[in-house]
Design an enzyme around this catalytic site. Structure first.
Site, mmCIF file in Angstrom:
data_model
loop_
_atom_site.group_PDB
_atom_site.id
_atom_site.type_symbol
_atom_site.label_atom_id
_atom_site.label_comp_id
_atom_site.label_asym_id
_atom_site.label_seq_id
_atom_site.Cartn_x
_atom_site.Cartn_y
_atom_site.Cartn_z
ATOM 1 N N ASP A 1 0.820 -1.211 0.000
ATOM 2 C CA ASP A 1 0.000 0.000 0.000
ATOM 3 C C ASP A 1 0.858 1.268 0.000
ATOM 4 O O ASP A 1 0.679 2.142 0.831
ATOM 5 C CB ASP A 1 -0.904 -0.068 1.251
ATOM 6 C CG ASP A 1 -1.859 1.106 1.361
ATOM 7 O OD1 ASP A 1 -2.364 1.552 0.323
ATOM 8 O OD2 ASP A 1 -2.090 1.569 2.496
ATOM 9 N N GLU B 1 3.405 -7.953 7.516
ATOM 10 C CA GLU B 1 2.112 -8.585 7.264
ATOM 11 C C GLU B 1 2.157 -9.701 6.232
ATOM 12 O O GLU B 1 1.362 -9.729 5.295
ATOM 13 C CB GLU B 1 1.086 -7.525 6.833
ATOM 14 C CG GLU B 1 0.789 -6.517 7.919
ATOM 15 C CD GLU B 1 -0.441 -5.659 7.613
ATOM 16 O OE1 GLU B 1 -0.912 -5.667 6.461
ATOM 17 O OE2 GLU B 1 -0.920 -5.003 8.547
ATOM 18 N N TYR C 1 -6.353 -2.849 13.108
ATOM 19 C CA TYR C 1 -7.233 -1.765 12.654
ATOM 20 C C TYR C 1 -8.647 -1.899 13.193
ATOM 21 O O TYR C 1 -9.610 -1.657 12.476
ATOM 22 C CB TYR C 1 -7.194 -1.685 11.118
ATOM 23 C CG TYR C 1 -5.863 -1.139 10.643
ATOM 24 C CD1 TYR C 1 -5.615 0.222 10.680
ATOM 25 C CD2 TYR C 1 -4.831 -1.994 10.232
ATOM 26 C CE1 TYR C 1 -4.387 0.738 10.300
ATOM 27 C CE2 TYR C 1 -3.595 -1.482 9.851
ATOM 28 C CZ TYR C 1 -3.381 -0.118 9.885
ATOM 29 O OH TYR C 1 -2.163 0.401 9.517
ATOM 30 N N GLU D 1 1.209 -0.934 14.026
ATOM 31 C CA GLU D 1 0.286 -0.157 13.191
ATOM 32 C C GLU D 1 -1.067 -0.132 13.882
ATOM 33 O O GLU D 1 -1.541 -1.152 14.380
ATOM 34 C CB GLU D 1 0.104 -0.768 11.788
ATOM 35 C CG GLU D 1 1.308 -0.622 10.884
ATOM 36 C CD GLU D 1 1.047 -1.079 9.437
ATOM 37 O OE1 GLU D 1 -0.131 -1.073 9.001
ATOM 38 O OE2 GLU D 1 2.013 -1.448 8.771
HETATM 39 C C1 BDP Z 1 -1.383 -2.446 6.562
HETATM 40 C C2 BDP Z 1 -0.054 -2.271 5.878
HETATM 41 C C3 BDP Z 1 0.268 -0.829 5.514
HETATM 42 C C4 BDP Z 1 -0.972 -0.147 5.017
HETATM 43 C C5 BDP Z 1 -1.997 -0.139 6.128
HETATM 44 C C6 BDP Z 1 -3.295 0.569 5.714
HETATM 45 O O1 BDP Z 1 1.001 -2.830 6.618
HETATM 46 O O2 BDP Z 1 1.297 -0.796 4.564
HETATM 47 O O3 BDP Z 1 -0.717 1.140 4.526
HETATM 48 O O4 BDP Z 1 -2.332 -1.459 6.468
HETATM 49 O O5 BDP Z 1 -4.204 -0.099 5.243
HETATM 50 O O6 BDP Z 1 -2.025 -3.487 5.948
HETATM 51 O O7 BDP Z 1 -3.358 1.780 5.858
#
Ligand code: BDP
Length: 592
Positions: free
Chosen positions: A162, A407, A462, A499
């Site tokens: 991404d 990931e 997330y 993240e």
């Molecule tokens: C994760 C990835 C990252 C993406 C992020 C996203 O590690 O590179 O930019 O999610 O979705 O899957 O913002």
């Protein structure tokens, strides 16, 4: 590979600036020997920079395949020395020619390579330097990708990560001299013994009759010395490198006529009972995953942008970052050392996961590990990239964890077979640092099969965004449930959140605090932080991302990924102030 450094026996000239440039529209410039003569009708292009956003020509921006860079340079009067060309990075493949003769070919867009060009130039004469740069990714590159055709017959580059596939000569090009018999490598490991530091060194200097070392402190004073290519010295009353305290020493190596000074810091790193210890003390990571990304220069390194980012990180009270999702410029690593920043150093192995839902990363429909996709040959490339990264960055005290992939698929037997040997490669290349990978949401504690191969659990989560969108009550519940499972499975592993956070559109303010709003970023990140504070094993928070960044176009992305704490041009979103209060309070309490 050693970083280029000047000394009494080594002299460098940086070849950055305005180069000639030409797109190889039909990708036949190599066959047609374009390098044999000056490029015909070139345009100009800055080095270092990605070429994509420099012009406003869509065709150049979207080109799939080769472009050619060219300039002339003077070969100095180098006597009996060797003349070396060093490239910080060429993304993703570079073929280098001197006066039309190929002198180097390197695949892998984020690590340095060199060419000894002594035999291809004449001392004191000008020579023509041509670099063919290919931006294509395949199943056997790291990161992987695939070139297909669209329905109109145009080449199309697919990839599963991404961030935008910026290309070009991204880091400095340097021409330097060094003696034929020279220091080609050094590995320094350090320990702490009371107030003293122990420094073990291992120099490679083929053919050298004598090797001597001196440890120099920050003011250049000798504090220890030894003879021989391997050994251990003691630095009495050492100034230890520590988070927030970038105390550096230099190991001055003299191998016959060559002198090379390798900077290093004295510190220890260890994982114990669910904690991450630096110099024996528990460390808590505060910071971000970042990107090398800028409006104009793309992934080109710039000292100005680098220092500005550090100033912002310090303003916010951050003490660490991850080099998501590839090795950063060598300048970045030196600066992290000096500034006392703690770094999770990542390979470019991103997107080894065909299970991630379409939209985030683009086209799917493949099996991750198979003879036709990510296969044994890919794993060999991945292994080499791990070795090369560790070879480049092993002497940086700032680096405390090797992240060997971001990931990846990790919930299948095939993923275990793929990663078991790679974890061994990393441990063999560096037995002193913990290793890890960032775990994807679809492989939680009851599905992931590879976490035991590593020392630290690093989670990209997330909740409230991709899952439980906008429902923070459920998000919190699910986050806690998942954390409970990780702690149960691996009670002695520290956990770092590498993240978390939602896309946030600058200026989108909302009474109802809904997803995409600035208020929602505050609420979502705040929820994560509240949960982290309840778990002793959570030893770090590195939100996604430091700043908004460019991606491939897609229905989930508005002019790029908007999960930044700061906008792409580094303006604070309201959340930045809220997190700043938290981090400065933590800094005050912990002292770093
Ligand atoms: C994760 C990835 C990252 C993406 C992020 C996203 O590690 O590179 O930019 O999610 O979705 O899957 O913002």
């Amino acid at each position: 590979m050693l970083r280029v450094r000047d000394s009494i026996s080594r002299h460098s000239t940086v070849l950055d600036g305005v180069w000639n440039f030409k797109v190889d529209w039909d990708n036949n410039g190599l066959e047609n020997n374009w390098a044999a003569a000056p490029l015909v009708d070139p345009i100009t292009m800055p080095v270092p920079a990605s070429y994509n956003d420099i012009t406003v020509d869509t065709k150049i921006h979207d080109h799939v395949g080769y472009v050619f860079y060219e300039r002339t340079a003077f070969a100095p009067l180098y006597g009996d020395d060797r003349l070396i060309l060093h490239f910080g990075s060429v993304t993703h493949e570079g073929v280098v020619f001197v006066n039309g003769t190929e002198v180097a070919r390197h695949t892998g867009g984020y690590l340095p390579f060199e060419a000894d060009i002594t035999d291809y130039v004449n001392p004191g004469e000008e020579f023509r330097l041509t670099v063919a740069v290919d931006n294509r990714l395949s199943w056997q590159t790291i990161p992987p990708g695939l070139v297909t055709k669209d329905d109109s017959g145009n080449d199309k580059q697919i990839y599963w990560h991404d961030f935008y596939n910026y290309a070009g000569i991204h880091r400095s090009v340097t021409l330097y001299t060094r003696p034929a018999v020279h220091v080609s490598d050094v590995t320094i490991t350090t320990g702490i013994d009371g107030a003293d530091g122990t420094v073990t060194y291992d120099v490679v200097a083929e053919g050298a009759a004598s090797v001597k070392v001196r440890v120099l402190d920050a003011s250049g004073q000798e504090v220890a010395a030894a003879e021989g290519a391997h050994g251990e010295v003691r630095v009495e009353n050492a100034d230890f490198w520590a988070p927030g305290h970038g105390a550096m020493y230099g190991l001055e190596i003299t191998a016959d006529g060559d002198v090379y000074v390798q900077p290093f810091g004295i510190r220890t790193v260890e994982v114990s009972k669910g904690q991450f210890l630096i110099n024996g003390k528990p460390f808590y990571f505060r910071g971000y995953g970042r990107h090398e990304d800028n409006n104009t220069v793309g992934k080109g390194h710039s000292d100005a942008l680098m220092i500005h980012d550090y100033e912002i990180m310090k303003w916010q009270g951050a003490n660490s970052f991850r080099t998501s999702h590839y090795p950063y410029a060598e300048e970045e690593m030196d600066y992290a050392d000096e500034q006392g920043f703690v770094v999770i150093d990542e390979t470019p192995a991103v997107g080894i996961n065909m299970g991630i839902g379409g939209g985030i990363a683009g086209a799917q429909g493949y099996t991750t590990f198979s003879p036709d996709t990510v296969n044994d040959a890919t794993r060999e490339v991945h292994a080499q990239v791990i070795r090369d990264l560790i070879a480049r960055d092993k002497n940086h005290p700032s680096v405390v964890i090797w992240s060997i992939a971001n990931e990846p698929e990790s919930d299948t037997d095939a993923s275990y077979d793929y990663f078991k040997p790679l974890a061994a490669v990393a441990r063999e290349a560096d037995p002193t640092r913990p290793i890890s990978y960032t775990n994807v949401m679809m492989a939680p504690a009851d599905k992931d099969k590879i976490a035991e191969l590593f020392d630290v659990v690093m989670l990209n989560r997330y909740f409230g965004w991709y899952l439980d969108t906008g429902n923070l009550q459920d998000a919190e519940k699910h986050l806690r449930e998942e954390l409970d499972k990780w702690v149960k499975r691996l009670p002695d592993h520290p956990i770092i959140f590498t993240e978390y956070g939602p896309d946030t559109m600058e200026g989108n303010s909302d009474f109802f605090r809904r997803p995409w709003s600035e208020e929602f970023q505050i609420d979502n990140i705040g929820m994560f932080h509240r949960v982290f504070d309840d778990y002793a094993n959570v030893v770090g928070e590195q939100m996604w991302n430091f700043a908004d960044f460019q991606t491939t176009p897609g229905i989930m992305r508005v002019g790029g990924n908007k999960k930044g704490m700061f906008t792409r041009d580094r303006k604070p979103k309201p959340n930045a102030y809220v997190v700043r209060d938290r981090w400065l309070a933590m800094k005050e309490k912990l002292g770093f």
